[in-house]
Design an enzyme around this catalytic site. Structure first.
Site, PDB file in Angstrom:
ATOM      1  N   TYR A 118      -2.750   2.340 -29.267  1.00 43.25           N
ATOM      2  CA  TYR A 118      -3.956   3.070 -29.663  1.00 43.25           C
ATOM      3  C   TYR A 118      -3.943   4.427 -28.970  1.00 43.25           C
ATOM      4  CZ  TYR A 118      -8.951   4.251 -29.858  1.00 43.25           C
ATOM      5  OH  TYR A 118     -10.149   4.888 -30.058  1.00 43.25           O
ATOM      6  N   GLU A 206      -8.402   9.880 -34.124  1.00 42.21           N
ATOM      7  CA  GLU A 206      -8.090   8.537 -33.624  1.00 42.21           C
ATOM      8  C   GLU A 206      -6.940   7.975 -34.448  1.00 42.21           C
ATOM      9  OE1 GLU A 206     -10.949   5.046 -32.388  1.00 42.21           O
ATOM     10  OE2 GLU A 206     -10.579   4.916 -34.522  1.00 42.21           O
TER      11      GLU A 206
END
Lengths: 424, 290
Positions: A118, A206
């Protein structure tokens, strides 16, 4: 401003971040063509909506058929799943109860990966800086993982003067346990993302997940990109990419006139100036058992055009059965200007619903005198709680009137307001 | 004494010749604020509203000993204007401007890091010590010198609280609009510290709203530090509908921030008196001060 995955990935490509081959499609046939263009299968087909949690979401017409992200081994499956998604409403944990209709799907070649991590860059309001967030495992459970084990996530605050330096990259990479080759590729991807963040006035990029492929490439499998609305004046190319299809006519009008408006479920139209004032007005109406039809915040520095547009939205709303105007004049906002705009807008809209007015501050005495002379049917309230109480009563009476054509409803309302009704 | 600004404050206005700047500077002067200079690049040497105008803040400070700046500059140039005043060591800067790009504000916050300047805003109604000095846009006629310190994220809703504390006969020591933007200068906790030490302030009113974490931080501070004065809060947006979300990063970096109800609970557990209605802010304060 939120960007769709396909828009975000196009920007990533421009900045040299690897993404799998993929194309956006608006029809079933386009989706099949898109899959053929990407090369051999399998493919992912992904609903393009401006909300997260797509993979674990569901469609109302076929709750068992799967979420908004599906793996297809054959072109027939691409056709089938595109048909099940396009034009249908997708519900996810982030869409709210109404779901969001799917107008487009993104068809992308499925790549073989060895790791998924991530990575996100965002404007960090707590620390007033850009922060880089990294975690060794990606996926939609990322928030829960964080709450369960703080060590999983690493937040690196970046100094806007030195930017994304080697030290920051080292500290962000520490939790990821990459090989040397992977680290080099990851660092290059981060530098590209940071450049994009600064150049394009992003408030969020993101990548969840950011994958390492079997070929050793670092590749963005998803992209959530938000552009700072305040900066769109200097990002004209991005401003044109805004998807306004899911906005109501009212929300579009508000966007074009630079004020804040959105529709709610109730029947009391709210006209207020200042976001907190509008929220406080809605709270007061709800506490008196009423239901606001909208949130409207006309900025205190609004020009005549913005005022007229805001008033028109509320006065022309067919669901509105009573209107509450709550304005505290100050600065360049004068209550007498507002009163004149209100009279004009009501005339133009031919609006017949009861209007409850609460005005205070600059030129409020003159404004109330004007309204008393020109529109004696408007109910003047002493303060915003009083105004909320009367407008709730007025809306309830207006609803009753439709059921029982009783002519005395207005005088009953006047009695309700008699303690503060300076206009009578 | 009051906080941040008072009789001794020598105000300059960046953007004095604009519509907003002219309007508010004239009213401030009429009510006794010492506006000593204006700054508009390219208009140095002129006089506007009886105030000398300079090309730069540094020139204005050298000529007039200004020690506070109010910024009425449009968004594209606002951040640079603030940084110019930080570099000139202004004690206080207020910025009314809305919609300044966030990255520009990140740069402003970086410039503040090693300075003594207190920035109020942006997207703020300013700071106002009634009877002494007004910087920003707060209406002058609803305020009166008194004992209530007001700190607010709101704009016009603040005027309700000012009018109510005036009507209760309490008046205000200083009113501070910390601004509605995500990235801003001083926060509730900074104001609480200043009001705690201010002899003139007997009670503090906080106007908060849904979103962000400023109210939670204030609650945390009040819980950890015995506070010498009563605090009354009103939080707007109890019925605000939740917005659509995109991505997880905001929740990771800033978990648990959000609803009006959560803020109210945190504040109550820190001993803050909650006004349930926006119309009972003044009366709640009057009751707790008895």
């Amino acid at each position: 401003m939120n960007l769709h995955e396909y828009q975000g990935k196009a920007l990533l490509r421009q900045y040299g971040v690897a993404v799998p081959p993929g194309t956006v499609a608006s029809t079933v046939d386009e989706a099949v063509t898109a899959a053929e263009t990407c090369g051999s299968g399998p493919w992912y087909i992904k609903a393009q909506i401006l909300a997260g949690g797509r993979a674990t979401g569901h469609f109302s017409h076929a709750p068992a058929s799967g979420g908004g992200v599906r793996l297809c081994d054959t072109l027939q499956q691409v056709r089938l799943h595109a048909k099940e998604m396009l034009g249908q409403v997708l519900y996810t944990v982030q869409t709210g109860g109404g779901g969001i209709p799917v107008h487009q799907v993104y068809v992308e070649k499925a790549v073989d990966v060895t790791r998924e991590v991530y990575a996100a860059l965002l404007i960090d309001r707590r620390n007033s800086c850009i922060s880089l967030v990294t975690a060794p495992e990606g996926g939609s459970q990322i928030e829960q993982s964080y709450h369960d084990d703080d060590n999983l996530l690493c937040t690196t605050e970046l100094d806007i003067e030195s930017g994304l330096d080697d030290e920051s990259i080292r500290s962000a990479s520490a939790v990821l346990d990459f090989s040397e080759a992977e680290s080099t590729a990851f660092a290059a991807a981060l530098r590209s993302l940071y450049q994009m963040f600064i150049d394009l006035d992003c408030s969020l990029i993101e990548i969840n997940p950011l994958a390492v492929t079997t070929d050793g490439e670092v590749c963005a499998l998803d992209a959530t990109v938000k552009i700072d609305d305040n900066a769109l004046y200097r990002q004209p190319a991005l401003a044109q990419q805004r998807d306004t299809r899911d906005l109501s006519a009212g929300e579009l009008e508000a966007l074009n006139n630079r004020f804040n408006y959105f529709a709610l479920d109730g029947n009391i139209g709210i006209v207020a100036s200042g976001a907190s004032m509008a929220m406080a007005t809605i709270d007061a109406v709800k506490l008196h058992g009423g239901d606001p039809a909208n949130f409207l915040d006309i900025p205190p520095v609004a020009d005549d055009q913005q005022f007229a547009a805001g008033l028109n939205l509320v006065l022309n709303d067919p669901t509105v059965e009573a209107v509450l105007v709550n304005v505290f004049g100050g600065g360049v906002m004068r209550c007498d200007d507002l009163a004149r705009a209100l009279l004009q807008a009501r005339e133009a809209a031919n609006c017949r619903v009861p209007i409850v007015v609460r005005l205070a501050g600059t030129k409020s005495v003159q404004a109330l005198e004007l309204l008393a002379a020109e529109a004696p049917d408007m109910v003047i309230a002493a303060d915003m709680v009083e105004a909320a109480r009367i407008s709730v009563e007025a809306a309830a009476l207006a609803s009753q009137r439709e059921k029982t054509p009783e002519t005395g409803w207005w005088s009953r309302l006047r009695r309700v307001a008699s303690t503060t009704d300076e206009a009578s | 004494m009051a906080i941040l600004v008072g009789e001794q404050t020598r105000v300059l206005c960046q953007g004095i010749t604009g519509r907003q700047g002219s309007f508010h500077v004239q009213r401030a002067i009429d009510k006794g604020t010492r506006v000593v200079a204006g700054v508009v690049p390219g208009k140095g040497g002129h006089t506007h509203l009886g105030v000398p105008v300079f090309d730069s803040v540094a020139e204005a400070v050298a000529a007039t000993q200004a020690n506070a700046s109010m910024v009425f500059v449009p968004p594209p140039a606002a951040a640079d204007a603030i940084v110019e005043s930080i570099q000139a060591n202004m004690a206080v800067i207020t910025c009314v401007t809305e919609r300044i790009p966030m990255i520009d504000m990140v740069r402003v916050k970086r410039a503040l890091r090693h300075s003594q300047t207190k920035l109020i805003g942006p997207n703020s109604i300013g700071v106002f010590t009634p009877g002494e000095c007004r910087m920003g846009v707060m209406p002058l006629d609803i305020a009166t010198p008194g004992c209530i310190g007001l700190m607010s994220r709101a704009g016009t809703l603040s005027y309700e609280a000012i009018a109510q504390t005036t009507a209760q006969g309490l008046g205000q020591s200083t009113c501070v609009g910390i601004g509605a933007d995500i990235i801003r200068g001083i926060d509730f906790v900074d104001c609480l510290k200043l009001f705690a030490d201010d002899d003139k302030t007997r009670g503090v009113v906080m106007l908060g709203e849904v979103g962000g974490g400023a109210e939670e931080e204030a609650a945390q501070y009040l819980k950890e530090n015995p506070y010498p004065k009563p605090v009354v809060a009103y939080i707007a947006g109890q019925f605000a509908p939740p917005g659509r979300r995109m991505g997880h990063a905001g929740a990771i970096v800033m978990p648990g921030s959000g609803t009006a109800r959560a803020k109210i609970n945190r504040l109550m557990s820190a001993g803050v008196h909650i006004a349930d209605s926006p119309m009972t802010i003044g009366s709640t304060m009057a009751e707790v001060l008895i």
